[in-house]
Design an enzyme around this catalytic site. Structure first.
Site, PDB file in Angstrom:
ATOM      1  CB  SER A 262      42.456  45.709  42.912  1.00 50.56           C
ATOM      2  OG  SER A 262      43.185  44.798  43.693  1.00 50.56           O
ATOM      3  CE  LYS A 263      47.216  41.486  38.287  1.00 48.56           C
ATOM      4  NZ  LYS A 263      47.898  41.524  36.996  1.00 48.56           N
ATOM      5  NE  ARG A 264      47.230  44.691  44.660  1.00 52.61           N
ATOM      6  CZ  ARG A 264      47.454  45.135  43.424  1.00 52.61           C
ATOM      7  NH1 ARG A 264      48.157  44.426  42.595  1.00 52.61           N
ATOM      8  NH2 ARG A 264      46.965  46.281  43.021  1.00 52.61           N
TER       9      ARG A 264
END
Ligand code: GLU
Length: 495
Positions: A262-264
């Site tokens: 994920s982007k996080r």
């Protein structure tokens, strides 16, 4: 025209919502490579219809990211093109017009169900084990029924009427894919407030921009059976360039713990890579390996080589594992391949950012950097690592400090005796080059004091570089120069 003779037109169409995800970067890369391989057109379009989430800053960030990556686009923002504008926010009237035409021709219809009604029916369907998609209740309302809903003040959404048959298509990556009608119900293309949804804007843009191949992430596979019939309707209505695109869905990129990256996640967003000093060519080379291979065991290649060899048919449909260590190793390879001059130039912004070079570095500083670059090129995996390694050279003598921990460990009484004798040996040198420095220090410390090299050179290294780990010592001392070196040795003795 047959599919194969039609000029290839592909697109990359992210939403401008901040930090680009590396999975998206891989999508951009594969589209770019496909376009370049086929001598086609790479269209860059921005899907910025979500005013609440999109910002001008993110939009600029996207352009900047693509430019930094070196994925040049043939049509799109700032480049222009005949089929623009290339920002969805500037195409709103088109979507309204298309939605109206679809309704007028019966491909879509107004549906007046309230959210509560939909939820109730969904619950009931679930309880009976039926599919919980839209049940088609408002598919064929009469004019009277519509008028009655309107009179109640209800505002309709627009739903696309899915054909009552299986949707079968040949995915360029995974082969034949079939979706049965019960899994794809009539879907909303326009909200009751007139706001068009991705379900409409994306295929309308693909159609009007003449996109021939849609290569995108596997997470969008379930959109495809919805979009293909919409494309067919657009072709029937003469809207767009008359092409139903072919689709290829790129494998998921898995992060730690075998979850989708994920982007996080650390390593999920592009900004980290830039900040840490990945080379765009290193990062892109690694991302190319996520699902594709250039052939044999070969893992290192340039963007150009990728474009020449790219074959969408050779993309592996299985999820690809993102391996940060491997990504660094590939990057390190590209760093070594740059050559000294180019590497030095790429290091400048990192040294400027760390305050070790001024915004307009002097000729002397640049010459020093060029001379120091070979000392780090084999030792760094990302450019930012050079900052710590080279700090001792660029820091002013006033600001120079010895790492307290390293100092305590090495600059002991014995260590300082070594430093004293190193100072005397170096002070006596006329020619201050690497070979003379090495010979003098060996003679004084190893032969003269009878020390093992590690014990001999450790204290000298800490005194002149400030740390126990530094680029090669004798070369470093030469670059530092006689005055600065003696000054630092002296300082260690008097500290
Ligand atoms: N804007 C969509 C996204 O970023 C693009 C989807 C597509 O490629 O069709 O996920």
């Amino acid at each position: 025209m047959t599919e194969s003779s039609r000029a290839v037109r592909v697109r990359f169409c992210p939403s401008p919502t901040g930090n680009l995800h590396v999975g998206n970067v891989r999508t951009a890369l594969f589209n770019w490579a496909f376009a370049r391989h086929h001598g086609g057109t790479f269209v860059f379009r921005v899907e910025d219809t979500d005013a609440a989430r999109d910002s001008e800053e993110s939009y600029q960030g996207l352009l900047d990211a693509l430019r930094w990556l070196g994925l040049d686009w043939d049509e799109g923002p700032e480049v222009g093109g005949d089929l623009g504008p290339y920002r969805q926010s500037e195409r709103m009237p088109l979507y309204t017009e298309v939605a109206e035409k679809l309704v007028a021709a019966g491909y879509a219809y107004y549906a007046y169900d309230t959210p509560e009604e939909l939820e109730q029916r969904r619950e009931a369907a679930r309880a009976e084990g039926r599919s919980s998609g839209y049940d088609g209740l408002h598919r064929d309302l009469t004019d009277e029924q519509r008028a009655a809903y309107e009179a109640e003040g209800r505002k309709p959404v627009v739903r696309f009427r899915m054909p009552d048959e299986a949707i079968v298509f040949t995915d360029l990556v995974r082969g034949e894919v079939t979706f049965e009608p019960e899994h794809v119900s009539d879907y909303v293309i326009m909200r009751a407030n007139g706001q068009p949804l991705y379900t409409l804007t994306n295929p309308v843009d693909d159609a009007t921009m003449g996109i021939t191949h849609v290569l995108r992430g596997e997470d969008l596979l379930s959109s495809t059976p919805r979009q293909i019939p919409l494309h067919r309707a657009l072709v029937e209505l003469g809207i767009g360039e008359g092409v139903v695109p072919e689709y290829g869905h790129l494998p998921f990129v898995m992060g730690p713990g075998n979850r989708k990256l994920s982007k996080r996640d650390p390593g999920g967003g592009l900004a980290d890579y830039r900040d840490r000093g990945f080379l765009p060519e290193g990062l892109l080379n690694y991302l190319a390996l996520l699902g594709w291979s250039i052939g044999g065991d070969r893992e290192i290649f340039s963007l150009q080589e990728m474009a020449e060899a790219f074959d969408i048919g050779r993309v592996n449909p299985n999820p690809a594992q993102f391996d940060p260590k491997k990504c660094e190793a590939v990057n390190a390879h590209h760093i070594r391949d740059l050559g000294v001059e180019e590497l030095a130039a790429r290091l400048v912004p990192y040294l400027v950012g760390a305050g070790l070079l001024g915004a307009e570095p002097s000729e002397d500083d640049l010459a020093l950097l060029a001379a120091a670059t070979p000392l780090v090129s084999e030792r760094i995996t990302v450019l930012s690592e050079a900052v710590d390694m080279l700090a001792f050279l660029f820091v002013s003598e006033d600001a120079f400090t010895v790492d307290p921990d390293d100092g305590a460990k090495t600059l002991t009484e014995d260590g300082l005796a070594v430093v004293r004798s190193a100072r005397d040996a170096l002070a006596a040198l006329d020619s201050f080059d690497t070979a003379s420095i090495e010979a003098a220090l060996r003679a004084a410390l190893v032969d003269g004091m009878g020390l093992k090299p590690r014990n001999a050179f450790g204290p000298v290294r800490v005194a002149v570089s400030g740390r126990r780990i530094s680029p090669p010592l004798f070369e470093s001392i030469e670059l530092l120069g006689k005055d600065r070196t003696l000054g630092r040795l002296e300082r260690a003795l008097t500290a």
